[in-house]
Design a protein around this motif. Structure first.
Motif, mmCIF file in Angstrom:
data_model
loop_
_atom_site.group_PDB
_atom_site.id
_atom_site.type_symbol
_atom_site.label_atom_id
_atom_site.label_comp_id
_atom_site.label_asym_id
_atom_site.label_seq_id
_atom_site.Cartn_x
_atom_site.Cartn_y
_atom_site.Cartn_z
ATOM 1 N N ALA A 1 -23.215 -28.988 114.146
ATOM 2 C CA ALA A 1 -22.406 -29.690 115.130
ATOM 3 C C ALA A 1 -23.069 -30.997 115.532
ATOM 4 N N PRO A 2 -22.327 -32.086 115.529
ATOM 5 C CA PRO A 2 -22.901 -33.385 115.875
ATOM 6 C C PRO A 2 -23.307 -33.440 117.339
ATOM 7 N N THR A 3 -24.415 -34.070 117.592
ATOM 8 C CA THR A 3 -24.899 -34.133 118.966
ATOM 9 C C THR A 3 -24.585 -35.479 119.598
ATOM 10 N N ASP A 4 -24.651 -36.540 118.799
ATOM 11 C CA ASP A 4 -24.322 -37.843 119.380
ATOM 12 C C ASP A 4 -23.379 -38.609 118.454
ATOM 13 N N ALA A 5 -22.999 -39.773 118.876
ATOM 14 C CA ALA A 5 -21.997 -40.552 118.158
ATOM 15 C C ALA A 5 -22.404 -40.842 116.712
ATOM 16 N N ALA A 6 -23.698 -41.102 116.518
ATOM 17 C CA ALA A 6 -24.178 -41.447 115.186
ATOM 18 C C ALA A 6 -23.869 -40.343 114.187
ATOM 19 N N PHE B 1 -31.846 -45.006 106.853
ATOM 20 C CA PHE B 1 -30.521 -45.043 107.464
ATOM 21 C C PHE B 1 -30.000 -43.618 107.656
ATOM 22 N N ASN B 2 -30.276 -42.767 106.654
ATOM 23 C CA ASN B 2 -29.787 -41.394 106.709
ATOM 24 C C ASN B 2 -30.462 -40.563 107.798
ATOM 25 N N GLU B 3 -31.667 -40.990 108.234
ATOM 26 C CA GLU B 3 -32.309 -40.279 109.336
ATOM 27 C C GLU B 3 -31.452 -40.379 110.588
ATOM 28 N N LYS B 4 -30.814 -41.516 110.715
ATOM 29 C CA LYS B 4 -29.983 -41.733 111.890
ATOM 30 C C LYS B 4 -28.540 -41.275 111.645
ATOM 31 N N TYR B 5 -28.069 -41.560 110.449
ATOM 32 C CA TYR B 5 -26.694 -41.184 110.113
ATOM 33 C C TYR B 5 -26.720 -40.232 108.916
ATOM 34 N N PRO B 6 -26.994 -38.974 109.156
ATOM 35 C CA PRO B 6 -27.221 -38.051 108.035
ATOM 36 C C PRO B 6 -25.983 -37.821 107.173
ATOM 37 N N ASP B 7 -24.814 -38.061 107.691
ATOM 38 C CA ASP B 7 -23.614 -37.728 106.939
ATOM 39 C C ASP B 7 -23.008 -38.904 106.187
#
Lengths: 454, 293
Positions: free
Chosen positions: A49-54, A82-88
């Motif tokens: 489940a996503p926790t924040d907007a990113a 980049f994927n550390e912040k936006y993994p998907d």
């Protein structure tokens, strides 16, 4: 008879089948990237489940770049970070060797990646047809510099990947050998310096890189320095019918080139120059000066045995104030046909703000406001040298410089008339410098009348 | 259900002929006629090559081309290539004739002469750039054979640049002419040579009275190709000099207009004009040659 008929029938069928097979397999190939993009977006839904907007941002994006040299190395690292912040978000890269030519052709289709550099040859007014608006300039201005160049009606379509400064790149050792103790400031001092390099050393005083062509366009970036006025390029120029007349910045700027060529202060045979080896020659003291932008400094230092020999100075000027213009490199934008615009936008913001590209690989200054000056410019702290962006065109006159230039076929940012100047200076043409300038001015005047009347 | 065998033989034949010709016709249309039709269409607009909008400007582009002399001035450069054409055909004919007789290592020489045709034009451009450089290959060779006095700045001197470039072009295209001539000469029957040998003809007589008349048609064909080639010179000067220093040709000018100045409409009009010129020259040649024959 009957047999041959069936045989014929079979052949026809095979022919038709192969035809359609050919078509359909082609279609598949074309649709594939689009299809997978869609799938990837949905298939990752079941993950944590996503926790924040990113974390909400998902999808596949294709980033098109001009950096063929580092696309498989540095850019791969960027993607990982980049994927550390936006993994998907899955980031794919595509590097084009002749970026400008190739992307222009691709832009006539809908498939030109998600994130790409805004080609400079696209008319500014056409940008909204191809790129996603990034926001109002009045908002973005708080955060970035250099947005004006790719803004239409107050909406920005790109953020510069780095901010360049232009001037003279020179070899300090060559200057020392020639007995030049002070960095030349005015045009006369500069010419005298070139002359003493010729007299006292074996180095080529000023290397034009005539054969490569595009290198000559770097001169145009120094126009603002010669004018000593940040308003000149986009406002003053457009308002004047006398752009190439004696005493005007353009005249003085290219007079330096003409005089240097005429006095034999350039390379022996300009027609066979070689850009790649010229960098090494400047690095190792076989060349005194070259007119380039900050983006070249890193490349040249990389080739030098003593990187500290490589210096930067503002283009010589007779103006009272020395202004080094800051100008955009390519701008980064989002394709209007992108299927994952959010992810694409996230990459743009991340790339400019967090990747470090603008200063490390880009070699210039970060477009982010308040960013630190690069090392090589620290020497100018506390001097009368100022760094500033060019003033944007007046409202309603955006893109006029470009429009007049193209209409007149002058080519401010093309090598052609610079080549003519060199050819005339070394005696290959009959025209004098004044003839060339008069011709350019006539063209400018006629085209300006046409564009301003519209 | 539809069965092919239900149709009459004649109809089957028509169907199959149609189906088989469909592929080449579709290919031909897509890659040859459609672009030409589009080119004509663009030539009446002021399209910049990318914009979604284009305005029809009528014959404005053509008017521009025919009223500004600088657009046609570049045809002077084509003259260099035109004259090089004759040297090229002469050499090709000479080698083809020699190699059609019994010569030692015949196939090796054929290979050497044809080789440049196989190379990519861009690669040839770079090779010759190095060749003409100061202290490059040509100057080194001249020095080796003791002709230092002839060393030149081959691409810097405005009087020499086009001759140098035409020379490179000659080297590149001679192989093609050569192979066509060779093919034509080989089709002449051996018995004719034998008969002429008995009559006491020497090599020159054989060339003059047997070979030349037999390959006349091919000679004309090569000439037409060479002349239209000379009008449309592009890759060698474009790669080597980018059309600078007075080596610009009509096609280079067209490409510059389209891609440097984003005047695709005007460039299309220039391409149409070039097409027209090539057509006229070809028709003219055919008419003149026919009368002579």
């Amino acid at each position: 008879m009957n047999k041959s008929k069936t045989a014929m029938g079979l052949m026809t069928l095979t022919l038709m089948a192969s035809l359609f097979a050919g078509c359909s397999s082609n279609n598949n190939a074309n649709n594939e990237p689009a299809a997978t993009t869609g799938n990837a977006g949905t298939s990752t839904e079941a993950t944590t489940a996503p926790t924040d907007a990113a974390k909400d941002i998902k999808g596949d994006i294709t980033v098109i770049t001009q950096r063929t040299d580092i696309v498989d190395t540095v850019f791969k690292d960027y993607a990982a970070k980049f994927n550390e912040k936006y993994p998907d978000v899955k980031v794919n890269f595509e590097a084009l060797a002749t970026y400008e030519d190739q992307i222009k052709i691709r832009m006539s289709t809908k498939d030109y990646g998600d994130v790409l550099l805004l080609p400079t040859s696209v008319a500014i007014k056409d940008l909204p047809d191809f790129f996603e608006p990034l926001g109002k300039i009045s908002d973005l201005e708080q955060q970035y510099t250099g947005l004006e160049e790719r803004t239409v009606d107050g909406i920005s379509y790109g953020i510069p990947i780095t901010v360049n400064f232009s001037g003279v790149i020179y070899n300090k050792q060559v200057f020392k050998d020639a007995g030049i103790t002070e960095v030349p400031r005015t045009i006369d001092q500069f010419m005298a310096a070139l002359q003493s390099i010729k007299d006292k050393t074996k180095a080529v005083p000023l290397y034009t890189n005539y054969a490569a062509g595009w290198t000559l366009t770097q001169w145009e970036a120094d126009l603002a320095t010669v004018a000593g006025d940040r308003d000149y390029v986009n406002i003053g120029q457009v308002a004047s019918d006398d752009n190439f007349v004696k005493g005007q910045p353009h005249y003085d700027l290219y007079k330096v080139l003409f005089d240097a060529a005429q006095k034999g202060l350039i390379e022996e045979d300009p027609t066979t120059t070689d850009w790649e080896s010229s960098k090494a020659d400047l690095a190792n003291g076989k060349i005194g000066t070259m007119m380039l932008g900050s983006w070249a400094i890193g490349q040249i230092k990389g080739l030098a045995t003593n990187p500290d020999d490589i210096g930067f100075m503002p283009f010589p000027t007779n103006a009272s104030k020395i202004l080094v213009p800051l100008s955009d490199d390519y701008n980064l934008g989002v394709s209007i046909h992108s299927k994952n615009k959010e992810a694409a936008r996230a990459w743009v913001d991340w790339f400019i703000n967090e990747s470090g590209y603008p200063t490390t690989e880009g070699g210039g200054m970060s477009p982010v406001k308040g960013a630190e000056l690069p090392e090589i410019l620290k020497q100018f702290d506390g001097t009368d040298v100022t760094f500033d962006t060019l003033a944007p065109a007046k409202a309603g006159e955006e893109g006029w410089v470009d429009a007049i230039d193209k209409e007149a076929e002058i080519g401010l940012w093309q090598p052609d008339f610079k080549k003519v100047i060199i050819e005339a200076a070394i005696g290959n043409r009959k025209e004098s410098y004044d003839d060339i300038m008069r011709d350019l001015n006539d063209k400018w005047k006629a085209a300006r009348a046409k564009i301003t009347a519209q | 259900m539809f069965k092919l065998s239900d149709m009459s033989y004649k109809n089957q034949r028509i169907l199959i002929i149609l189906l088989f010709s469909l592929v080449p016709i579709v290919l031909l249309f897509t890659f040859a006629y459609l672009p030409v039709i589009k080119m004509f269409q663009y030539s009446f607009t002021n399209w910049n090559g990318l914009s979604k909008t284009m305005e029809y400007v009528g014959f404005d582009n053509y008017k521009t081309i025919f009223t500004k002399p600088e657009y046609f001035a570049v045809f002077k450069v084509s003259l260099y290539y035109f004259f090089a054409t004759f040297v090229q055909m002469g050499l090709a004919l000479y080698f083809a004739t020699i190699l059609s007789f019994n010569v030692r290592m015949k196939n090796l020489f054929k290979g050497i002469l044809f080789f440049p045709t196989l190379l990519n034009g861009v690669a040839i451009g770079f090779i010759f750039l190095f060749f003409f450089k100061p202290d490059g290959t040509l100057d080194t060779i001249l020095q080796m054979i003791g002709l230092e006095s002839l060393q030149q700045k081959w691409l810097l001197n405005p009087k020499l640049i086009n001759i140098s470039l035409a020379g490179a072009s000659l080297w590149r295209y001679m192989g093609m002419n050569f192979i066509i001539f060779l093919g034509a000469i080989s089709s002449i029957g051996k018995d004719i040579y034998e008969a002429s040998d008995i009559d006491g003809a020497n090599r020159w007589h054989q060339f003059r009275h047997i070979i030349l008349p037999s390959i006349r048609r091919i000679l004309q064909l090569n000439l037409i190709l060479a002349v239209s080639g000379a009008i449309g010179v592009f890759e060698i000067p474009y790669v080597m000099t980018g059309g600078s220093n007075g080596s610009g040709t009509f096609v280079i000018q067209t490409v510059d207009l389209a891609f440097k100045y984003s005047k695709l409409g005007l460039a299309s009009a220039m391409a149409v004009v070039l097409l027209g010129i090539v057509l006229i020259v070809t028709v003219l040649q055919r008419v003149l040659i026919k009368e002579e024959a």
